[in-house]
Design a protein around this motif. Structure first.
Motif, PDB file in Angstrom:
ATOM      1  N   ILE A   1      -8.730   0.109  -0.027  1.00 60.20           N
ATOM      2  CA  ILE A   1      -9.491  -0.660   0.952  1.00 60.20           C
ATOM      3  C   ILE A   1      -9.476   0.111   2.256  1.00 60.20           C
ATOM      4  CG2 ILE A   1      -9.690  -2.823   2.225  1.00 60.20           C
ATOM      5  CD1 ILE A   1      -8.267  -4.231  -0.021  1.00 60.20           C
ATOM      6  N   ALA A   2     -10.658   0.478   2.715  1.00 57.93           N
ATOM      7  CA  ALA A   2     -10.786   1.251   3.960  1.00 57.93           C
ATOM      8  C   ALA A   2      -9.882   2.478   3.948  1.00 57.93           C
ATOM      9  CB  ALA A   2     -10.484   0.372   5.167  1.00 57.93           C
ATOM     10  N   GLY A   3      -9.787   3.117   2.779  1.00 56.93           N
ATOM     11  CA  GLY A   3      -8.995   4.326   2.654  1.00 56.93           C
ATOM     12  C   GLY A   3      -7.519   4.115   2.394  1.00 56.93           C
ATOM     13  N   LEU A   4      -7.050   2.878   2.379  1.00 58.17           N
ATOM     14  CA  LEU A   4      -5.640   2.576   2.137  1.00 58.17           C
ATOM     15  C   LEU A   4      -5.417   2.261   0.660  1.00 58.17           C
ATOM     16  CD1 LEU A   4      -4.800   0.240   5.165  1.00 58.17           C
ATOM     17  CD2 LEU A   4      -4.352   2.694   4.963  1.00 58.17           C
ATOM     18  N   ASP A   5      -4.409   2.887   0.069  1.00 61.84           N
ATOM     19  CA  ASP A   5      -4.014   2.581  -1.298  1.00 61.84           C
ATOM     20  C   ASP A   5      -3.295   1.231  -1.285  1.00 61.84           C
ATOM     21  OD1 ASP A   5      -2.571   2.348  -3.739  1.00 61.84           O
ATOM     22  OD2 ASP A   5      -2.605   4.502  -4.007  1.00 61.84           O
ATOM     23  N   VAL A   6      -3.896   0.235  -1.911  1.00 60.44           N
ATOM     24  CA  VAL A   6      -3.366  -1.129  -1.851  1.00 60.44           C
ATOM     25  C   VAL A   6      -1.948  -1.207  -2.402  1.00 60.44           C
ATOM     26  CG1 VAL A   6      -3.619  -3.442  -2.841  1.00 60.44           C
ATOM     27  CG2 VAL A   6      -5.592  -2.312  -1.804  1.00 60.44           C
ATOM     28  N   ALA A   7      -1.654  -0.473  -3.457  1.00 54.17           N
ATOM     29  CA  ALA A   7      -0.335  -0.556  -4.085  1.00 54.17           C
ATOM     30  C   ALA A   7       0.753   0.113  -3.258  1.00 54.17           C
ATOM     31  CB  ALA A   7      -0.379   0.073  -5.479  1.00 54.17           C
TER      32      ALA A   7
ATOM     33  N   THR B   1       0.528   0.793   0.337  1.00 54.97           N
ATOM     34  CA  THR B   1       0.509   0.491   1.763  1.00 54.97           C
ATOM     35  C   THR B   1       1.505  -0.614   2.098  1.00 54.97           C
ATOM     36  OG1 THR B   1      -1.815   1.118   1.902  1.00 54.97           O
ATOM     37  CG2 THR B   1      -0.961  -0.230   3.687  1.00 54.97           C
ATOM     38  N   ARG B   2       2.192  -0.467   3.213  1.00 60.43           N
ATOM     39  CA  ARG B   2       3.124  -1.512   3.646  1.00 60.43           C
ATOM     40  C   ARG B   2       2.383  -2.825   3.846  1.00 60.43           C
ATOM     41  NH1 ARG B   2       6.272  -1.478   8.414  1.00 60.43           N
ATOM     42  NH2 ARG B   2       4.311  -1.018   9.454  1.00 60.43           N
ATOM     43  N   SER B   3       3.042  -3.922   3.502  1.00 60.04           N
ATOM     44  CA  SER B   3       2.407  -5.242   3.595  1.00 60.04           C
ATOM     45  C   SER B   3       1.908  -5.527   5.006  1.00 60.04           C
ATOM     46  CB  SER B   3       3.393  -6.331   3.159  1.00 60.04           C
ATOM     47  OG  SER B   3       3.723  -6.191   1.805  1.00 60.04           O
ATOM     48  N   ALA B   4       2.700  -5.168   6.001  1.00 61.59           N
ATOM     49  CA  ALA B   4       2.314  -5.428   7.391  1.00 61.59           C
ATOM     50  C   ALA B   4       1.045  -4.681   7.765  1.00 61.59           C
ATOM     51  CB  ALA B   4       3.454  -5.041   8.327  1.00 61.59           C
ATOM     52  N   ASP B   5       0.899  -3.457   7.241  1.00 63.30           N
ATOM     53  CA  ASP B   5      -0.295  -2.676   7.536  1.00 63.30           C
ATOM     54  C   ASP B   5      -1.505  -3.199   6.758  1.00 63.30           C
ATOM     55  OD1 ASP B   5       1.159  -1.024   9.228  1.00 63.30           O
ATOM     56  OD2 ASP B   5       1.681   0.360   7.615  1.00 63.30           O
ATOM     57  N   LEU B   6      -1.284  -3.559   5.499  1.00 61.12           N
ATOM     58  CA  LEU B   6      -2.383  -4.064   4.682  1.00 61.12           C
ATOM     59  C   LEU B   6      -2.922  -5.376   5.235  1.00 61.12           C
ATOM     60  CD1 LEU B   6      -3.949  -3.330   2.082  1.00 61.12           C
ATOM     61  CD2 LEU B   6      -2.382  -4.845   0.842  1.00 61.12           C
ATOM     62  N   ALA B   7      -2.030  -6.220   5.775  1.00 59.04           N
ATOM     63  CA  ALA B   7      -2.434  -7.524   6.303  1.00 59.04           C
ATOM     64  C   ALA B   7      -3.290  -7.404   7.554  1.00 59.04           C
ATOM     65  CB  ALA B   7      -1.197  -8.371   6.600  1.00 59.04           C
ATOM     66  N   ARG B   8      -3.341  -6.230   8.132  1.00 61.48           N
ATOM     67  CA  ARG B   8      -4.208  -6.007   9.292  1.00 61.48           C
ATOM     68  C   ARG B   8      -5.597  -5.527   8.873  1.00 61.48           C
ATOM     69  NH1 ARG B   8      -1.528  -5.208  14.387  1.00 61.48           N
ATOM     70  NH2 ARG B   8       0.691  -5.705  14.242  1.00 61.48           N
ATOM     71  N   VAL B   9      -5.759  -5.278   7.575  1.00 60.57           N
ATOM     72  CA  VAL B   9      -7.029  -4.764   7.058  1.00 60.57           C
ATOM     73  C   VAL B   9      -7.730  -5.779   6.164  1.00 60.57           C
ATOM     74  CG1 VAL B   9      -8.086  -2.941   5.653  1.00 60.57           C
ATOM     75  CG2 VAL B   9      -6.207  -2.385   7.189  1.00 60.57           C
ATOM     76  N   VAL B  10      -6.966  -6.535   5.387  1.00 61.30           N
ATOM     77  CA  VAL B  10      -7.559  -7.468   4.432  1.00 61.30           C
ATOM     78  C   VAL B  10      -6.865  -8.825   4.512  1.00 61.30           C
ATOM     79  CG1 VAL B  10      -6.062  -6.616   2.571  1.00 61.30           C
ATOM     80  CG2 VAL B  10      -8.168  -7.850   2.005  1.00 61.30           C
TER      81      VAL B  10
ATOM     82  N   ILE C   1     -14.445  -0.887  -0.498  1.00 64.84           N
ATOM     83  CA  ILE C   1     -13.375  -1.168  -1.449  1.00 64.84           C
ATOM     84  C   ILE C   1     -13.686  -0.399  -2.728  1.00 64.84           C
ATOM     85  CG2 ILE C   1     -12.155  -2.951  -2.748  1.00 64.84           C
ATOM     86  CD1 ILE C   1     -13.157  -4.972  -0.655  1.00 64.84           C
ATOM     87  N   THR C   2     -12.716   0.359  -3.215  1.00 68.40           N
ATOM     88  CA  THR C   2     -12.920   1.153  -4.425  1.00 68.40           C
ATOM     89  C   THR C   2     -11.875   0.790  -5.464  1.00 68.40           C
ATOM     90  OG1 THR C   2     -13.784   3.000  -3.103  1.00 68.40           O
ATOM     91  CG2 THR C   2     -13.111   3.479  -5.362  1.00 68.40           C
ATOM     92  N   LEU C   3     -12.335   0.436  -6.652  1.00 71.30           N
ATOM     93  CA  LEU C   3     -11.453   0.161  -7.784  1.00 71.30           C
ATOM     94  C   LEU C   3     -11.659   1.269  -8.810  1.00 71.30           C
ATOM     95  CD1 LEU C   3     -12.374  -2.727  -6.531  1.00 71.30           C
ATOM     96  CD2 LEU C   3     -11.313  -3.662  -8.580  1.00 71.30           C
TER      97      LEU C   3
END
Length: 251
Positions: A60-66, A68-77, A2-4
């Motif tokens: 998170i894991a290379g995905l831009d949190v802002a 990324t689609r909610s459905a895709d983000l929910a599979r990662v975090v 996770i990178t901030l």
């Protein structure tokens, strides 16, 4: 990982989070510690995209949190907030089944049911899965919520004060379960903790916040030190080496 990067959130002219630059390593337990109002829970909810930021970026894991689609983000975090107030009367198994929503969209398959069963068993809730949440003790109910998050089957798990309202025995049990979650299931767990001794004993990485900023970050040996905790909490703290790790003593 996770990178901030330069994450900032402002509530008023004198209340702000950040800018925060931080890297949370993949795997293990990362504990966020600090006094009340330091920004621990706010930072966690920003990482989980439950709260927007005014500036900066989170990956998170290379995905831009802002972005990324909610459905895709929910599979990662997966995120468990401190306030859990489900008004519907649910059984433990029904609650845990909610964790499969990103995968099943509410229609549980045989595979989903298998994941739910594994999560129930992992949290030692098999004998309670038919019980309603309002029939459980505080410790049992908290384990049920963590089982729901586990059933989401994500690489990253964010937990906001999971020890809140738990007694000592149940707090130890919860931290042992989180440790197993990292070692046996390979999850990355980020957890907000009030008790620095739990952070020192169970965490692999500790982030100490104060006034909305990251003041210290490192291993427990690097952060759970008298001079660091005295600075972060604005009260004298001694740290002693115990048989199972470092212990902070307040006076």
């Amino acid at each position: 990982m996770i990178t901030l990067s330069s994450v900032t959130k402002r509530y008023a002219s004198d209340v702000a989070i950040g800018p925060v630059d931080l890297e949370v390593p993949a795997g293990g337990i990362t504990a966020l510690i600090g006094p009340n109002g330091a920004g621990k829970s706010t930072l966690l909810t920003i990482v989980g995209r439950l709260l927007g930021m005014d500036a900066g970026a989170v990956e998170i894991a290379g995905l831009d949190v802002a972005r990324t689609r909610s459905a895709d983000l929910a599979r990662v975090v997966a995120v468990l907030r401190q306030e859990n107030h489900l008004v519907t009367r649910l059984t433990v198994r029904q609650l845990v089944g909610f964790g499969r929503f990103p995968h099943s969209r509410g229609r549980l398959t045989a595979h989903d049911e298998e994941v739910v069963s594994r999560s129930v068993d992992f949290l030692d809730l098999g004998a309670l899965e038919g019980r309603y949440l309002d029939e459980l003790s505080g410790g049992q109910r908290q384990r049920a919520y963590v089982a729901m998050v586990l059933a989401q089957d994500t690489e990253v798990v964010l937990l906001d004060e999971p020890l809140n309202n738990l007694d000592m025995a149940h707090s130890v049990q919860m931290m042992q379960l989180l440790r197993r979650m990292t070692t046996e299931l390979g999850r990355t767990v980020v957890v907000v903790l009030h008790d620095v001794n739990f952070a020192g004993h169970y965490a692999d990485h500790v982030v100490a916040l104060k006034d909305g900023l990251v003041r210290y970050t490192g291993t427990p040996a690097e952060v759970i030190r008298a001079e660091v905790l005295t600075d972060v909490f604005d009260t004298p703290v001694d740290v002693v080496d115990g048989p199972r790790g470092r212990l902070a003593v307040y006076y």
